[in-house]
Design a protein around this motif. Structure first.
Motif, PDB file in Angstrom:
ATOM      1  N   ARG A   1       0.807  -1.207   0.000  1.00  0.00           N
ATOM      2  CA  ARG A   1       0.000   0.000   0.000  1.00  0.00           C
ATOM      3  C   ARG A   1       0.854   1.277   0.000  1.00  0.00           C
ATOM      4  N   LEU A   2       2.163   1.124  -0.038  1.00  0.00           N
ATOM      5  CA  LEU A   2       3.034   2.301  -0.012  1.00  0.00           C
ATOM      6  C   LEU A   2       3.102   2.943  -1.394  1.00  0.00           C
ATOM      7  N   PRO A   3       2.911   4.254  -1.496  1.00  0.00           N
ATOM      8  CA  PRO A   3       3.120   4.938  -2.775  1.00  0.00           C
ATOM      9  C   PRO A   3       4.610   5.068  -3.036  1.00  0.00           C
ATOM     10  N   LEU A   4       5.043   4.687  -4.233  1.00  0.00           N
ATOM     11  CA  LEU A   4       6.475   4.639  -4.537  1.00  0.00           C
ATOM     12  C   LEU A   4       6.838   5.631  -5.628  1.00  0.00           C
ATOM     13  N   ASP A   5       8.084   6.127  -5.562  1.00  0.00           N
ATOM     14  CA  ASP A   5       8.567   7.002  -6.623  1.00  0.00           C
ATOM     15  C   ASP A   5       9.163   6.162  -7.738  1.00  0.00           C
ATOM     16  N   GLU A   6       9.807   6.818  -8.700  1.00  0.00           N
ATOM     17  CA  GLU A   6      10.329   6.107  -9.866  1.00  0.00           C
ATOM     18  C   GLU A   6      11.447   5.132  -9.521  1.00  0.00           C
ATOM     19  N   GLU A   7      12.061   5.279  -8.335  1.00  0.00           N
ATOM     20  CA  GLU A   7      13.126   4.366  -7.919  1.00  0.00           C
ATOM     21  C   GLU A   7      12.622   3.275  -6.980  1.00  0.00           C
ATOM     22  N   GLY A   8      11.319   3.268  -6.715  1.00  0.00           N
ATOM     23  CA  GLY A   8      10.759   2.259  -5.835  1.00  0.00           C
ATOM     24  C   GLY A   8      10.883   2.588  -4.358  1.00  0.00           C
ATOM     25  N   ILE A   9      11.086   3.873  -4.039  1.00  0.00           N
ATOM     26  CA  ILE A   9      11.215   4.333  -2.660  1.00  0.00           C
ATOM     27  C   ILE A   9       9.895   4.994  -2.249  1.00  0.00           C
ATOM     28  N   PRO A  10       9.422   4.764  -1.030  1.00  0.00           N
ATOM     29  CA  PRO A  10       8.162   5.399  -0.619  1.00  0.00           C
ATOM     30  C   PRO A  10       8.204   6.914  -0.735  1.00  0.00           C
ATOM     31  N   GLU A  11       7.111   7.488  -1.216  1.00  0.00           N
ATOM     32  CA  GLU A  11       6.998   8.945  -1.327  1.00  0.00           C
ATOM     33  C   GLU A  11       6.587   9.506   0.038  1.00  0.00           C
ATOM     34  N   VAL A  12       7.409  10.412   0.542  1.00  0.00           N
ATOM     35  CA  VAL A  12       7.165  11.003   1.852  1.00  0.00           C
ATOM     36  C   VAL A  12       6.902  12.487   1.658  1.00  0.00           C
ATOM     37  N   GLY A  13       5.776  12.973   2.164  1.00  0.00           N
ATOM     38  CA  GLY A  13       5.419  14.372   2.018  1.00  0.00           C
ATOM     39  C   GLY A  13       6.293  15.283   2.852  1.00  0.00           C
ATOM     40  N   ARG A  14       6.188  16.581   2.570  1.00  0.00           N
ATOM     41  CA  ARG A  14       6.948  17.559   3.356  1.00  0.00           C
ATOM     42  C   ARG A  14       6.570  17.485   4.827  1.00  0.00           C
ATOM     43  N   ASP A  15       5.357  17.032   5.127  1.00  0.00           N
ATOM     44  CA  ASP A  15       4.904  16.907   6.513  1.00  0.00           C
ATOM     45  C   ASP A  15       5.339  15.584   7.144  1.00  0.00           C
ATOM     46  N   TYR A  16       6.255  14.850   6.470  1.00  0.00           N
ATOM     47  CA  TYR A  16       6.813  13.585   6.953  1.00  0.00           C
ATOM     48  C   TYR A  16       5.803  12.444   6.893  1.00  0.00           C
ATOM     49  N   ALA A  17       4.748  12.599   6.116  1.00  0.00           N
ATOM     50  CA  ALA A  17       3.694  11.588   6.062  1.00  0.00           C
ATOM     51  C   ALA A  17       3.783  10.767   4.776  1.00  0.00           C
ATOM     52  N   ILE A  18       3.527   9.482   4.912  1.00  0.00           N
ATOM     53  CA  ILE A  18       3.251   8.596   3.788  1.00  0.00           C
ATOM     54  C   ILE A  18       1.752   8.335   3.805  1.00  0.00           C
ATOM     55  N   GLU A  19       1.064   8.723   2.754  1.00  0.00           N
ATOM     56  CA  GLU A  19      -0.367   8.454   2.663  1.00  0.00           C
ATOM     57  C   GLU A  19      -0.555   7.166   1.871  1.00  0.00           C
ATOM     58  N   LEU A  20      -1.057   6.139   2.537  1.00  0.00           N
ATOM     59  CA  LEU A  20      -1.176   4.833   1.896  1.00  0.00           C
ATOM     60  C   LEU A  20      -2.172   4.863   0.744  1.00  0.00           C
ATOM     61  N   LYS A  21      -1.854   4.091  -0.282  1.00  0.00           N
ATOM     62  CA  LYS A  21      -2.803   3.917  -1.377  1.00  0.00           C
ATOM     63  C   LYS A  21      -4.070   3.286  -0.829  1.00  0.00           C
ATOM     64  N   ALA A  22      -5.203   3.779  -1.295  1.00  0.00           N
ATOM     65  CA  ALA A  22      -6.468   3.406  -0.654  1.00  0.00           C
ATOM     66  C   ALA A  22      -7.368   2.619  -1.592  1.00  0.00           C
ATOM     67  N   PRO A  23      -8.129   1.666  -1.048  1.00  0.00           N
ATOM     68  CA  PRO A  23      -9.169   0.997  -1.850  1.00  0.00           C
ATOM     69  C   PRO A  23     -10.353   1.937  -2.064  1.00  0.00           C
ATOM     70  N   GLU A  24     -11.196   1.626  -3.024  1.00  0.00           N
ATOM     71  CA  GLU A  24     -12.323   2.503  -3.345  1.00  0.00           C
ATOM     72  C   GLU A  24     -13.274   2.669  -2.175  1.00  0.00           C
ATOM     73  N   SER A  25     -13.326   1.682  -1.291  1.00  0.00           N
ATOM     74  CA  SER A  25     -14.281   1.725  -0.183  1.00  0.00           C
ATOM     75  C   SER A  25     -13.807   2.577   0.990  1.00  0.00           C
ATOM     76  N   ALA A  26     -12.549   3.038   0.955  1.00  0.00           N
ATOM     77  CA  ALA A  26     -12.000   3.769   2.093  1.00  0.00           C
ATOM     78  C   ALA A  26     -12.693   5.112   2.265  1.00  0.00           C
ATOM     79  N   SER A  27     -13.013   5.438   3.520  1.00  0.00           N
ATOM     80  CA  SER A  27     -13.667   6.715   3.800  1.00  0.00           C
ATOM     81  C   SER A  27     -12.670   7.810   4.152  1.00  0.00           C
ATOM     82  N   ARG A  28     -11.459   7.433   4.523  1.00  0.00           N
ATOM     83  CA  ARG A  28     -10.436   8.409   4.868  1.00  0.00           C
ATOM     84  C   ARG A  28      -9.075   7.800   4.579  1.00  0.00           C
ATOM     85  N   PRO A  29      -8.077   8.619   4.281  1.00  0.00           N
ATOM     86  CA  PRO A  29      -6.747   8.076   3.994  1.00  0.00           C
ATOM     87  C   PRO A  29      -6.052   7.638   5.276  1.00  0.00           C
TER      88      PRO A  29
END
Length: 443
Positions: free
Chosen positions: A363-391
């Motif tokens: 469920r980790l979002p990855l960049d072009e090198e296969g490394i998790p994408e980490v936001g400026r706020d130090y957060a990784i927002e997991l890839k979500a299924p369609e049924s998810a109500s919140r990230p």
């Protein structure tokens, strides 16, 4: 049994998550947070509380001072509570002793004892639905307990870097510097020869400590560089420990970040403070004058093979001089790896993500090198299924040097600023979750 789901669940309760607890208390949200910590009580660098070692950081860039000068959790308030403020100022010391700063951190941690379960080592991280059908994080500990959280804060520190060829030899006589004191003290009644790998501040402090131990017959310091080099302490270079540098560094392409980190390496890595270099040079000169070979320095050298004994014999290290390509060997009873920590990356010494994230790797979002994408706020927002109500979000508190720069390399200077960034993000309601386009397996 009722399943308690904490709004904020933290793994690890060292200085990083301690600083976060301080700001959550300030904004009245401490009751939302709970932490688990593998140590039986609060500890900070207990394995490296060496005589004379300091923190190499302005002590007033502490858990709260930069953000809130009225906080009850500043270093000044700690000194004042002990009646030690005048004595400390009288020292005229640039930096406090590591032992004193560790006592300060433990003093602050004592105020948050109700928010921490000590002696709980996280073994596995997974996802599951709560009683309302919403996905939450589940952390299983080594003793079989389970903790649940809507948001996860990973503050474990980075994984030790164990270079080739040492992984197969790890044990009581080959160990990383994070295990130094408890491991070396086990040999107090034995006459030993010790090899120290690395040229960092930790490496030179360990060499000096070993030379103070009467049972250590010989110390060999092995490093790929010319020797223990002076750390770049210019105020201009040390801007890497300012929040403004994180703003500059984070949006850069991965290749540019790697180049910049290499250019700035001497600010924090494979380099030492002047005082410990002066101490070691003086000791070396003393040995030269009396004809002792108790201390041996092996610059431009790497270990290529380790012959691990089956019984209690010494380790035979095969060494290569990296410029002349010559080989020789060394016998050592104990080998200490002062070799730093892994970053997120693609090189042989890196890891793509922290091992605890393996259970949510799909469920980790990855960049072009296969490394998790980490936001400026130090957060990784997991890839979500369609049924998810919140990230679902995982915050990396103190693990993000590769994405946020050197200030995130366990530096005390950034604790307060990083905790503020994470808290601001935590307290901002997340946008409704959208399915990640690349995560087809969840559709």
């Amino acid at each position: 049994m009722e399943q308690i789901v904490h709004p904020i669940l933290g793994i690890g309760f060292g200085p990083a998550n301690l600083s976060l607890a301080v700001i959550l208390e300030e904004v009245g949200r401490l009751s939302d947070a709970h932490f688990i910590e593998r140590s039986p009580g609060f500890q900070w660098q207990d394995e490296q509380l060496l005589s004379g070692a300091d923190i190499q950081n302005n002590p007033f860039r502490d858990l709260a001072m930069q953000r809130n000068q009225d906080s009850p959790h500043t270093f000044i308030k700690y000194l004042a509570s002990r009646g030690a403020l005048t004595d400390y100022l009288h020292l005229n010391a640039k930096f406090p002793l590591r032992r004193e700063y560790g006592a300060y951190l433990a003093w602050v941690a004592g105020a948050f004892a109700d928010q921490v379960d000590y002696g709980r080592s996280a073994a596995q991280l997974t996802l599951q639905d709560d009683e309302d059908g919403n996905e939450v994080f589940r952390v299983r500990t080594q003793d079989g307990r389970h903790y649940f959280g809507q948001t996860l804060i990973l503050g474990t520190g980075r994984s030790p870097r164990i270079p080739h060829p040492f992984p197969a030899s790890l044990g009581d006589t080959v160990f990383h510097s994070t295990r130094y004191l408890s491991s070396i003290n086990a040999f107090n009644d034995q006459d030993i020869r010790v090899a120290v790998i690395g040229a960092s501040q930790s490496a030179i402090e360990i060499v000096l400590n070993l030379l103070e131990r009467p049972n250590v017959r010989e110390v060999t310091s092995i490093h790929r560089s010319i020797g223990f080099r002076l750390k770049d302490t210019s105020p201009y270079s040390r801007q890497v420990f300012l929040p403004e540098f994180v703003d500059y560094f984070h949006p850069l392409p991965a290749a540019v970040k790697r180049r910049l980190r290499t250019d700035l390496r001497s600010i924090n890595y494979a380099a030492c403070d002047q005082d410990v270099i002066d101490r070691l040079v003086t000791v070396q000169r003393e040995y030269d004058l009396i004809g002792s070979n108790r201390l041996r320095l092996r610059p431009f050298t790497e270990v290529t093979e380790v012959d691990t004994p089956s019984g209690h014999g010494p380790h035979r290290l095969t060494m290569r001089e990296i410029n002349h390509h010559t080989y020789d060997s060394l016998d050592a009873d104990v080998v200490i790896l002062a070799t730093g920590f892994k970053d997120f990356g693609i090189s042989a010494d890196d890891e793509r993500y922290h091992p605890l994230l393996e259970g949510v790797a799909h469920r980790l979002p990855l960049d072009e090198e296969g490394i998790p994408e980490v936001g400026r706020d130090y957060a990784i927002e997991l890839k979500a299924p369609e049924s998810a109500s919140r990230p679902l979000r995982i915050y990396l508190n103190g693990l993000c040097e590769a994405s946020h720069g050197m200030g995130d390399a366990g530096a005390l200077a950034m604790l307060s600023a990083r905790a503020s960034d994470i808290a601001d993000s935590l307290l901002t309601p997340p946008a409704p979750s959208l399915p990640h386009p690349a995560h087809e397996a969840l559709r």
